[in-house]
Design a protein around this motif. Sequence first.
Motif, PDB file in Angstrom:
ATOM      1  N   GLU A 192     -14.931  15.025   0.120  1.00 58.03           N
ATOM      2  CA  GLU A 192     -13.741  16.502   0.075  1.00 58.03           C
ATOM      3  C   GLU A 192     -12.421  16.058  -0.906  1.00 58.03           C
ATOM      4  N   GLY A 193     -11.676  14.698  -0.149  1.00 56.20           N
ATOM      5  CA  GLY A 193     -10.629  14.254  -0.999  1.00 56.20           C
ATOM      6  C   GLY A 193     -10.004  13.808  -2.531  1.00 56.20           C
ATOM      7  N   LYS A 194     -12.069  13.366  -2.643  1.00 54.28           N
ATOM      8  CA  LYS A 194     -12.140  13.334  -4.326  1.00 54.28           C
ATOM      9  C   LYS A 194     -13.356  14.628  -5.011  1.00 54.28           C
ATOM     10  N   GLY A 195     -13.092  15.722  -4.364  1.00 55.80           N
ATOM     11  CA  GLY A 195     -14.171  16.742  -5.102  1.00 55.80           C
ATOM     12  C   GLY A 195     -15.215  16.907  -5.755  1.00 55.80           C
ATOM     13  N   LEU A 196     -15.840  15.754  -4.808  1.00 59.54           N
ATOM     14  CA  LEU A 196     -17.523  15.282  -5.060  1.00 59.54           C
ATOM     15  C   LEU A 196     -18.447  16.494  -5.115  1.00 59.54           C
ATOM     16  N   SER A 197     -19.247  16.830  -5.906  1.00 57.46           N
ATOM     17  CA  SER A 197     -20.186  17.621  -5.323  1.00 57.46           C
ATOM     18  C   SER A 197     -21.559  16.926  -4.873  1.00 57.46           C
ATOM     19  N   LYS A 198     -21.652  18.412  -4.178  1.00 55.59           N
ATOM     20  CA  LYS A 198     -23.056  17.911  -3.143  1.00 55.59           C
ATOM     21  C   LYS A 198     -24.460  19.197  -2.839  1.00 55.59           C
ATOM     22  N   THR A 199     -25.940  19.064  -2.666  1.00 53.33           N
ATOM     23  CA  THR A 199     -26.470  19.172  -2.920  1.00 53.33           C
ATOM     24  C   THR A 199     -27.268  19.464  -1.672  1.00 53.33           C
ATOM     25  N   ASN A 200     -27.400  20.369  -1.351  1.00 46.18           N
ATOM     26  CA  ASN A 200     -28.436  20.908   0.113  1.00 46.18           C
ATOM     27  C   ASN A 200     -30.071  21.240  -0.634  1.00 46.18           C
ATOM     28  N   TYR A 201     -31.098  20.614  -0.522  1.00 40.00           N
ATOM     29  CA  TYR A 201     -32.096  21.786  -1.009  1.00 40.00           C
ATOM     30  C   TYR A 201     -32.574  22.615   0.276  1.00 40.00           C
ATOM     31  N   GLY A 202     -32.190  23.050   0.995  1.00 41.35           N
ATOM     32  CA  GLY A 202     -32.419  24.006   2.627  1.00 41.35           C
ATOM     33  C   GLY A 202     -34.159  23.677   2.406  1.00 41.35           C
ATOM     34  N   ALA A 203     -34.985  24.737   2.437  1.00 47.58           N
ATOM     35  CA  ALA A 203     -36.039  24.972   3.449  1.00 47.58           C
ATOM     36  C   ALA A 203     -36.973  23.905   2.336  1.00 47.58           C
ATOM     37  N   MET A 204     -37.875  23.580   3.511  1.00 48.00           N
ATOM     38  CA  MET A 204     -39.091  22.554   2.832  1.00 48.00           C
ATOM     39  C   MET A 204     -40.451  22.964   3.427  1.00 48.00           C
ATOM     40  N   SER A 205     -41.042  22.596   2.821  1.00 46.50           N
ATOM     41  CA  SER A 205     -42.850  23.175   3.054  1.00 46.50           C
ATOM     42  C   SER A 205     -43.678  21.179   3.539  1.00 46.50           C
ATOM     43  N   ALA A 206     -44.114  21.467   4.834  1.00 48.96           N
ATOM     44  CA  ALA A 206     -45.173  20.296   4.878  1.00 48.96           C
ATOM     45  C   ALA A 206     -45.500  19.230   4.107  1.00 48.96           C
ATOM     46  N   GLY A 207     -45.490  18.647   3.354  1.00 49.07           N
ATOM     47  CA  GLY A 207     -45.764  17.830   2.547  1.00 49.07           C
ATOM     48  C   GLY A 207     -44.942  17.597   1.055  1.00 49.07           C
ATOM     49  N   ASP A 208     -43.097  18.460   1.132  1.00 55.05           N
ATOM     50  CA  ASP A 208     -42.601  18.198   0.422  1.00 55.05           C
ATOM     51  C   ASP A 208     -41.966  16.934   0.546  1.00 55.05           C
ATOM     52  N   ALA A 209     -41.265  16.204  -0.194  1.00 54.40           N
ATOM     53  CA  ALA A 209     -40.381  15.775   0.237  1.00 54.40           C
ATOM     54  C   ALA A 209     -39.010  15.072  -0.541  1.00 54.40           C
ATOM     55  N   THR A 210     -38.264  14.121  -0.491  1.00 58.63           N
ATOM     56  CA  THR A 210     -36.837  14.095  -1.265  1.00 58.63           C
ATOM     57  C   THR A 210     -37.068  12.717  -1.022  1.00 58.63           C
ATOM     58  N   PHE A 211     -36.959  12.193  -1.926  1.00 61.51           N
ATOM     59  CA  PHE A 211     -36.338  10.827  -2.458  1.00 61.51           C
ATOM     60  C   PHE A 211     -34.413  10.609  -3.275  1.00 61.51           C
ATOM     61  N   HIS A 212     -34.723   9.472  -1.714  1.00 59.41           N
ATOM     62  CA  HIS A 212     -32.843   8.640  -2.540  1.00 59.41           C
ATOM     63  C   HIS A 212     -32.509   7.509  -2.525  1.00 59.41           C
ATOM     64  N   ALA A 213     -31.731   7.098  -3.505  1.00 61.19           N
ATOM     65  CA  ALA A 213     -31.668   6.022  -3.398  1.00 61.19           C
ATOM     66  C   ALA A 213     -31.291   4.752  -2.407  1.00 61.19           C
ATOM     67  N   GLY A 214     -30.823   3.814  -1.940  1.00 60.03           N
ATOM     68  CA  GLY A 214     -30.654   3.308  -0.780  1.00 60.03           C
ATOM     69  C   GLY A 214     -28.939   3.116  -0.734  1.00 60.03           C
ATOM     70  N   TRP A 215     -28.517   3.736  -1.789  1.00 61.77           N
ATOM     71  CA  TRP A 215     -26.602   3.877  -1.787  1.00 61.77           C
ATOM     72  C   TRP A 215     -26.074   5.164  -2.063  1.00 61.77           C
ATOM     73  N   THR A 216     -27.109   6.616  -1.877  1.00 62.61           N
ATOM     74  CA  THR A 216     -26.836   7.743  -1.940  1.00 62.61           C
ATOM     75  C   THR A 216     -26.290   8.233  -0.122  1.00 62.61           C
ATOM     76  N   LEU A 217     -24.760   8.409  -1.467  1.00 61.66           N
ATOM     77  CA  LEU A 217     -24.284   9.437   0.575  1.00 61.66           C
ATOM     78  C   LEU A 217     -25.130  10.529   1.107  1.00 61.66           C
ATOM     79  N   HIS A 218     -25.200  10.324   2.051  1.00 63.33           N
ATOM     80  CA  HIS A 218     -26.293  11.970   2.636  1.00 63.33           C
ATOM     81  C   HIS A 218     -25.733  11.907   3.679  1.00 63.33           C
ATOM     82  N   SER A 219     -26.330  13.343   4.428  1.00 64.40           N
ATOM     83  CA  SER A 219     -26.098  13.786   5.885  1.00 64.40           C
ATOM     84  C   SER A 219     -26.827  14.551   5.961  1.00 64.40           C
TER      85      SER A 219
END
Length: 280
Positions: A192-219
Amino acid sequence: MSATNPSNLAELPQLDSDYTLTAEQTASYQKNGHILLKGIVTPEEMSFYEPLIEQTVRQHNYNTKPVEERDTYGKAFIQICNLWQMNEGIERFVLARRFAKIAAELMGVDGVRIYHDQALFKEPGGGHTPWHQDQVYWPLETPNTITLWMPLVPISEEVGSMTFVDGSHTSGYMSRQFISDESHKTLGSYIEGKGLSKTNYGAMSAGDATFHAGWTLHSAPGNPTGTMREVMTIIYVADGVNTMANPDSSARESDLKTWFPGVKAGEPAVSPLNPLVYKK
């Protein structure tokens, strides 16, 4: 490995056909450190694999404490690791060429090995997953790690995908804090302090997938619904990582012993638990 009915195993889809990525998708992943890909596994294919994974998680979940009595990490999900060693059918899923080829192409490497897999089932009423970086736990001397995160059942908007901080993978080691209330507060304030942009992909179907790097911040949010959020993850590391990092925490030391048995710091990141699953 548990016994599997050979006739059932023979019927399982191979998952070795190609999933074609565009140049735009690869560029987006490399810029942002995350991406959503639709329909990696078809509904028919998932109808074979979801029951196998769900049953195996149920068999190996020994946590009997009610959700409300657990700590923040315990509330976040049921976590069962290396299911590929427990069931021959799940082995076919985890070692699938289709998934591994996507992982290699997104990272821009010639080949990938399995680090380990994890089923992450968020129970009804399960808590949020605090802000964190996965690679804080991993004793790997490379930025070329990636996680496939795939729901095995449809997940609604209110449960949703994870939330990623765009481009955060380029910052490397940002905090030594593990998944906890403290990591959520500290990293949340930083975002929040840095005003970093965030992405949430919302609803997903079975068999969809996200991929993320080991250093990517996420929750990830909690699960306010009455149904289990069934997710399977597979972590890949680029083939050819010739230097295992010297563990600088108890968690990394534990991971080294658990997922790279017999491997010492400074040696190649290869053991019988890290098969090569794709080579260009």
